[in-house]
Design an enzyme around this catalytic site. Sequence first.
Site, mmCIF file in Angstrom:
data_model
loop_
_atom_site.group_PDB
_atom_site.id
_atom_site.type_symbol
_atom_site.label_atom_id
_atom_site.label_comp_id
_atom_site.label_asym_id
_atom_site.label_seq_id
_atom_site.Cartn_x
_atom_site.Cartn_y
_atom_site.Cartn_z
ATOM 1 C CB SER A 1 89.461 48.002 28.433
ATOM 2 O OG SER A 1 88.153 47.304 27.167
ATOM 3 C CG ASP B 1 84.813 46.051 25.453
ATOM 4 O OD1 ASP B 1 84.436 46.749 24.869
ATOM 5 O OD2 ASP B 1 85.978 45.610 25.417
#
Length: 449
Positions: A107, A246
């Site tokens: 992530s 992200d």
Amino acid sequence: MSQRKYFGTDGVRGEVGGPTINPEFTLRLGYAAGQVLARQHNPIRGRPTVVIGKDTRISGYMLESALEAGLSAAGVDVLLAGPVPTPAVAYLTRALRLAAGVVISASHNPYQDNGIKFFSAQGMKLPDEVEEQIEAAIDQPLGCVGSEALGRARRIDDASGRYIEFCKSTFPNELDLSGMKIVVDAAHGAAYQIAPHVFRELGAEVFPIGCQPDGFNINEGVGALHPEAMIAEVQKRGAHVGIALDGDADRLQMVDQAGRLYNGDELLYAIVRDRLAQGEVAGVVGTLMTNFGFEKRMKAMGIGFDRAKVGDRYVLESMLQKGWLYGGESSGHLLCLDCHTTGDGIIAALQVLTAVRRSGQSLAETVGDLKMYPQEMVNVPLQPGTQWESHPGLAQAKERVERELNGRGRVLIRASGTEPKLRLMVEAEDLQLAQQGVRELVAVDLTKR
């Protein structure tokens, strides 16, 4: 739920080359997951099949190969989607009627880290009991089915195209983005080939940044964690809006043409306000960190509101329990269950743009009646063994501050999940009131009772 040895709240994550994110462990994880999935699979449907997606980290190739080998050794077929967002794997798992989906991503972490998480056949996180079965199998001896039962692997050539069309399908047919200039920042991550196409194909003029991954630059100075790059590009291009994702594209930050940044609470409000104008909204789930102003606004609009623990996993659990469709975190993980089964940065951005287009207002005007409360937070060191939950002085100080706020704010005290610190937060209509409240909490000596 029993104590986890490997799985955290978002799969297995760590530094590449560490005790879990390495070729040997990943091979074992793939084999263990394959065994569990094979046991649960209905043989009438043929061999179980799993899709693997990843972000742009250099370690993704290594981990993908190890997972593929482990799954194949357990008799599970593998589809390789290549670099795609985490929510794309959830979508493909459902759309292709697969046994599970696997994402290789850490992530928003830097490239030195990576992680592995699973989606169920329904495009949601694996049930706890399934994760526990996989954990129990990881430390068992590594085996292999006979050659006639080995899983096969192939690449999905149109994975990106399928997902682009799915994202576009969540934007109303009667609307488009023509005339809009949009900066799209993909954080050099999983959405670098996808996000610009989605907004461009809906009619926007797109200025992409953070779309040149080299295996090492994911999240580096760009994306949702570093919106300064997006803000600068919006101002340089005279764009109407900026969208930052992200590394795995499940998190969203947005900025308007004036350079003002909007957090997850404000973006969620824009979506909910638009949905309410179209019909009923039963309720919204936030987290312990959701701004008190958001909670008050929901109540004023006649919409139910509930707080979950921090983490989109817990937000989703609460939404499913209550049968509510909308929820999210201040950090930008937003869930719209009328569009997708999981948090999705691209789809969330499209829902915000739907609100803007449908209302004919700017983003600032769309959230203009949401009054965000000033927030003051201080982290104080927490000595090992400190029973802060039952500390009488802290409890008295909290009660005193809450009396002073008299419904004009709230107090939140919680331990950090990653470091030995206690987070003391006060939100109030007035910043000075919040600051005074935090000072009273900080003055408590936790080493004395």
